[in-house]
Design an enzyme around this catalytic site. Structure first.
Site, PDB file in Angstrom:
ATOM      1  N   GLY A  16       0.785  -1.238   0.000  1.00 51.94           N
ATOM      2  CA  GLY A  16       0.000   0.000   0.000  1.00 51.94           C
ATOM      3  C   GLY A  16       0.817   1.290   0.000  1.00 51.94           C
ATOM      4  O   GLY A  16       1.827   1.415  -0.689  1.00 51.94           O
ATOM      5  N   ILE A  17       0.356   2.262   0.786  1.00 51.84           N
ATOM      6  CA  ILE A  17       0.980   3.592   0.804  1.00 51.84           C
ATOM      7  C   ILE A  17       2.418   3.501   1.316  1.00 51.84           C
ATOM      8  O   ILE A  17       3.309   4.198   0.827  1.00 51.84           O
ATOM      9  CB  ILE A  17       0.142   4.555   1.684  1.00 51.84           C
ATOM     10  CG1 ILE A  17      -1.240   4.775   1.057  1.00 51.84           C
ATOM     11  CG2 ILE A  17       0.858   5.889   1.879  1.00 51.84           C
ATOM     12  CD1 ILE A  17      -2.243   5.484   1.977  1.00 51.84           C
ATOM     13  N   ASP A  62       6.930  -4.177  15.008  1.00 49.94           N
ATOM     14  CA  ASP A  62       5.529  -4.036  15.405  1.00 49.94           C
ATOM     15  C   ASP A  62       5.434  -2.678  16.072  1.00 49.94           C
ATOM     16  O   ASP A  62       5.988  -2.472  17.156  1.00 49.94           O
ATOM     17  CB  ASP A  62       5.131  -5.152  16.377  1.00 49.94           C
ATOM     18  CG  ASP A  62       3.721  -4.982  16.906  1.00 49.94           C
ATOM     19  OD1 ASP A  62       3.114  -3.919  16.685  1.00 49.94           O
ATOM     20  OD2 ASP A  62       3.231  -5.920  17.561  1.00 49.94           O
ATOM     21  N   ASN A  89       3.493   5.353   9.221  1.00 50.78           N
ATOM     22  CA  ASN A  89       2.465   5.027   8.223  1.00 50.78           C
ATOM     23  C   ASN A  89       1.566   3.855   8.608  1.00 50.78           C
ATOM     24  O   ASN A  89       0.417   3.800   8.172  1.00 50.78           O
ATOM     25  CB  ASN A  89       3.179   4.715   6.889  1.00 50.78           C
ATOM     26  CG  ASN A  89       2.258   4.066   5.884  1.00 50.78           C
ATOM     27  OD1 ASN A  89       1.419   4.733   5.275  1.00 50.78           O
ATOM     28  ND2 ASN A  89       2.384   2.748   5.718  1.00 50.78           N
ATOM     29  N   TYR A 153     -11.633   4.705  13.905  1.00 47.51           N
ATOM     30  CA  TYR A 153     -10.664   5.223  12.924  1.00 47.51           C
ATOM     31  C   TYR A 153     -10.655   6.750  12.961  1.00 47.51           C
ATOM     32  O   TYR A 153      -9.597   7.378  12.982  1.00 47.51           O
ATOM     33  CB  TYR A 153     -11.031   4.695  11.536  1.00 47.51           C
ATOM     34  CG  TYR A 153      -9.984   4.914  10.477  1.00 47.51           C
ATOM     35  CD1 TYR A 153      -8.846   4.107  10.415  1.00 47.51           C
ATOM     36  CD2 TYR A 153     -10.120   5.918   9.518  1.00 47.51           C
ATOM     37  CE1 TYR A 153      -7.881   4.307   9.432  1.00 47.51           C
ATOM     38  CE2 TYR A 153      -9.167   6.127   8.537  1.00 47.51           C
ATOM     39  CZ  TYR A 153      -8.055   5.310   8.494  1.00 47.51           C
ATOM     40  OH  TYR A 153      -7.092   5.506   7.531  1.00 47.51           O
ATOM     41  N   LYS A 157      -7.311   8.928  13.976  1.00 45.97           N
ATOM     42  CA  LYS A 157      -6.667   9.812  12.995  1.00 45.97           C
ATOM     43  C   LYS A 157      -6.761  11.274  13.414  1.00 45.97           C
ATOM     44  O   LYS A 157      -5.879  12.081  13.098  1.00 45.97           O
ATOM     45  CB  LYS A 157      -7.282   9.583  11.608  1.00 45.97           C
ATOM     46  CG  LYS A 157      -6.986   8.192  11.030  1.00 45.97           C
ATOM     47  CD  LYS A 157      -5.490   7.960  10.884  1.00 45.97           C
ATOM     48  CE  LYS A 157      -5.160   6.649  10.212  1.00 45.97           C
ATOM     49  NZ  LYS A 157      -3.701   6.440  10.059  1.00 45.97           N
ATOM     50  N   THR A 190      -5.930   0.337  -1.677  1.00 50.10           N
ATOM     51  CA  THR A 190      -4.889  -0.469  -1.030  1.00 50.10           C
ATOM     52  C   THR A 190      -5.554  -1.646  -0.314  1.00 50.10           C
ATOM     53  O   THR A 190      -6.784  -1.670  -0.145  1.00 50.10           O
ATOM     54  CB  THR A 190      -4.114   0.332   0.042  1.00 50.10           C
ATOM     55  OG1 THR A 190      -5.013   0.587   1.129  1.00 50.10           O
ATOM     56  CG2 THR A 190      -3.555   1.621  -0.483  1.00 50.10           C
ATOM     57  N   PRO A 191      -4.756  -2.587   0.198  1.00 48.71           N
ATOM     58  CA  PRO A 191      -5.325  -3.706   0.970  1.00 48.71           C
ATOM     59  C   PRO A 191      -6.098  -3.253   2.210  1.00 48.71           C
ATOM     60  O   PRO A 191      -6.974  -3.965   2.688  1.00 48.71           O
ATOM     61  CB  PRO A 191      -4.091  -4.519   1.360  1.00 48.71           C
ATOM     62  CG  PRO A 191      -3.098  -4.232   0.282  1.00 48.71           C
ATOM     63  CD  PRO A 191      -3.320  -2.794  -0.092  1.00 48.71           C
ATOM     64  N   LEU A 192      -5.801  -2.047   2.748  1.00 49.04           N
ATOM     65  CA  LEU A 192      -6.546  -1.563   3.923  1.00 49.04           C
ATOM     66  C   LEU A 192      -8.032  -1.419   3.586  1.00 49.04           C
ATOM     67  O   LEU A 192      -8.895  -1.865   4.344  1.00 49.04           O
ATOM     68  CB  LEU A 192      -5.976  -0.216   4.391  1.00 49.04           C
ATOM     69  CG  LEU A 192      -6.686   0.423   5.589  1.00 49.04           C
ATOM     70  CD1 LEU A 192      -5.663   0.841   6.646  1.00 49.04           C
ATOM     71  CD2 LEU A 192      -7.487   1.646   5.174  1.00 49.04           C
TER      72      LEU A 192
HETATM   73  N1  LIG Z   1      -6.048   3.302   2.075  1.00 51.12           N
HETATM   74  C1  LIG Z   1      -6.699   4.401   2.391  1.00 51.12           C
HETATM   75  O1  LIG Z   1      -7.783   4.693   1.851  1.00 51.12           O
HETATM   76  C2  LIG Z   1      -6.139   5.361   3.396  1.00 51.12           C
HETATM   77  C3  LIG Z   1      -6.685   6.641   3.461  1.00 51.12           C
HETATM   78  C4  LIG Z   1      -6.195   7.539   4.395  1.00 51.12           C
HETATM   79  C5  LIG Z   1      -5.186   7.170   5.253  1.00 51.12           C
HETATM   80  N2  LIG Z   1      -4.674   5.911   5.166  1.00 51.12           N
HETATM   81  C6  LIG Z   1      -3.627   5.573   6.112  1.00 51.12           C
HETATM   82  O2  LIG Z   1      -2.435   5.292   5.399  1.00 51.12           O
HETATM   83  C7  LIG Z   1      -1.655   4.344   6.120  1.00 51.12           C
HETATM   84  C8  LIG Z   1      -1.336   3.171   5.225  1.00 51.12           C
HETATM   85  O3  LIG Z   1      -2.560   2.647   4.751  1.00 51.12           O
HETATM   86  P1  LIG Z   1      -2.646   1.555   3.601  1.00 51.12           P
HETATM   87  O4  LIG Z   1      -3.958   1.779   2.970  1.00 51.12           O
HETATM   88  O5  LIG Z   1      -1.405   1.530   2.792  1.00 51.12           O
HETATM   89  O6  LIG Z   1      -2.744   0.236   4.521  1.00 51.12           O
HETATM   90  P2  LIG Z   1      -2.446  -1.312   4.159  1.00 51.12           P
HETATM   91  O7  LIG Z   1      -3.388  -2.110   4.971  1.00 51.12           O
HETATM   92  O8  LIG Z   1      -2.466  -1.473   2.696  1.00 51.12           O
HETATM   93  O9  LIG Z   1      -0.970  -1.499   4.720  1.00 51.12           O
HETATM   94  C9  LIG Z   1      -0.714  -1.315   6.075  1.00 51.12           C
HETATM   95  C10 LIG Z   1       0.566  -2.013   6.457  1.00 51.12           C
HETATM   96  O10 LIG Z   1       0.722  -1.825   7.864  1.00 51.12           O
HETATM   97  C11 LIG Z   1       1.186  -3.042   8.409  1.00 51.12           C
HETATM   98  N3  LIG Z   1       0.852  -3.113   9.829  1.00 51.12           N
HETATM   99  C12 LIG Z   1      -0.353  -3.363  10.407  1.00 51.12           C
HETATM  100  N4  LIG Z   1      -0.231  -3.424  11.739  1.00 51.12           N
HETATM  101  C13 LIG Z   1       1.074  -3.188  12.022  1.00 51.12           C
HETATM  102  C14 LIG Z   1       1.829  -3.121  13.215  1.00 51.12           C
HETATM  103  N5  LIG Z   1       1.261  -3.313  14.415  1.00 51.12           N
HETATM  104  N6  LIG Z   1       3.145  -2.854  13.128  1.00 51.12           N
HETATM  105  C15 LIG Z   1       3.732  -2.658  11.934  1.00 51.12           C
HETATM  106  N7  LIG Z   1       3.078  -2.739  10.769  1.00 51.12           N
HETATM  107  C16 LIG Z   1       1.767  -2.993  10.812  1.00 51.12           C
HETATM  108  C17 LIG Z   1       0.525  -4.129   7.598  1.00 51.12           C
HETATM  109  O11 LIG Z   1       1.226  -5.353   7.704  1.00 51.12           O
HETATM  110  C18 LIG Z   1       0.578  -3.512   6.194  1.00 51.12           C
HETATM  111  O12 LIG Z   1       1.759  -3.865   5.529  1.00 51.12           O
HETATM  112  C19 LIG Z   1      -2.510   3.952   7.341  1.00 51.12           C
HETATM  113  O13 LIG Z   1      -2.116   4.719   8.450  1.00 51.12           O
HETATM  114  C20 LIG Z   1      -3.914   4.335   6.920  1.00 51.12           C
HETATM  115  O14 LIG Z   1      -4.756   4.575   8.013  1.00 51.12           O
HETATM  116  C21 LIG Z   1      -5.116   5.008   4.262  1.00 51.12           C
END
Ligand SMILES: NC(=O)c1ccc[n+]([C@@H]2O[C@H](COP(=O)([O-])OP(=O)(O)OC[C@H]3O[C@@H](n4cnc5c(N)ncnc54)[C@H](O)[C@@H]3O)[C@@H](O)[C@H]2O)c1
Length: 256
Positions: A16-17, A62, A89, A153, A157, A190-192
């Site tokens: 993801g991001i 972690d 992130n 959430y 945030k 993303t996978p989230l």
């Molecule tokens: N995808 C969206 O729409 C979106 C929008 C706004 C903000 N965000 C924020 O952006 C950030 C990244 O989001 P994303 O969509 O890429 O998420 P994702 O789920 O695609 O990836 C998140 C990653 O975090 C890792 N992770 C989870 N728990 C963890 C822990 N305890 N320690 C270390 N790593 C851990 C996971 O293994 C994964 O690789 C997050 O903070 C999310 O809240 C995402």
């Protein structure tokens, strides 16, 4: 934007991001420490970057574990001399109304999304305060506006957004050469997002998706690479007069 000679740590960087941000930081010349709780995903990103001629290593972290933060940051300083950039992130999301949220679910979301940002920021400041640095905390548009199906959430945030401003002011007051800013993406493919939707019934997932898409003036979710560009900018010296600021990249979601 040149990040030559900079050492950057990205959390939740296996997909993801976070993954896109690692690629952006590496392309700008940084040595990137790819960290994630998921060793397979994190190693894949680091290996891929090294094969592409960039500098990257994987370290398991972690973000909820205080001792691991200390170990990883100490390891980075011992191996690479310093830490210049931290991207907080890692995050999770659960879609449910406030009446259906559990205390355990609330705590899990807030521990990973908010408490961990405090742990990482505090650890980074300890090593950055002499040599300087830039911290980017990944919040969300959900830290600025509410969504009826994202109570935990939203809370987590919003906390990241306000905490970022507090720490930016603290570093400025102390004369530390550290900038601290928050990034607020809109919805990103993303996978989230796909993971949170997969835990709903098909009809609820469809309703949530349609409501979200209808709320985005640009009519689409972002690609992770689009958000990564903003994060790399905040991390770089091109954002040298930004601290305590928030960068929104949301296809117009919060403009209404
Ligand atoms: N995808 C969206 O729409 C979106 C929008 C706004 C903000 N965000 C924020 O952006 C950030 C990244 O989001 P994303 O969509 O890429 O998420 P994702 O789920 O695609 O990836 C998140 C990653 O975090 C890792 N992770 C989870 N728990 C963890 C822990 N305890 N320690 C270390 N790593 C851990 C996971 O293994 C994964 O690789 C997050 O903070 C999310 O809240 C995402």
């Amino acid at each position: 934007m040149s990040l030559e000679t900079k050492v950057a740590l990205v959390t939740g960087a296996g997909v993801g991001i976070g993954e896109a941000t690692c690629r952006g930081l590496a392309a700008a010349g940084a040595l990137v420490v790819v960290s994630d709780i998921d060793q397979v995903a994190g190693n894949r990103v680091a290996d891929d970057l090294n094969k592409g001629g960039y500098q990257a290593v994987f370290m398991r972290l972690d973000v909820c574990d205080e001792a691991q933060w200390r170990e990883v940051v100490a390891d980075i300083v011992a191996r690479f001399g310093s830490l210049h950039i931290l991207i907080n992130n890692a995050g999770i999301a659960n879609i449910c109304g406030v009446e259906d949220e559990t205390l355990a679910g609330w705590r899990k979301t807030n521990t990973i999304n908010s408490d961990a940002v405090f742990l990482g920021t505090r650890e980074a400041i300890r090593v950055m305060k002499e040599s300087g640095g830039s911290i980017v905390n990944v919040s969300s548009i959900e830290g600025i506006v509410g969504d009826p199906m994202l109570p935990a959430y939203n809370a987590s945030k919003g906390a990241v957004r306000a905490f970022t401003k507090s720490v930016a002011l603290y570093c400025a007051d102390k004369g530390y050469p550290i900038r601290v800013n928050s990034m607020h993406p809109g919805y990103v493919a993303t996978p989230l997002v796909s993971g949170a939707l997969s835990r709903l019934s098909d009809s609820d997932a469809e309703a949530f998706t349609q409501r979200v898409l209808a709320s985005i003036p640009m009519g689409r979710m972002a690609e992770a690479t689009e958000i990564a560009k903003g994060i790399v900018f905040l991390a770089s010296d091109d954002a040298s007069y930004m601290t305590g600021s928030e960068l929104i990249m949301d296809g117009g979601y919060t403009a209404r």
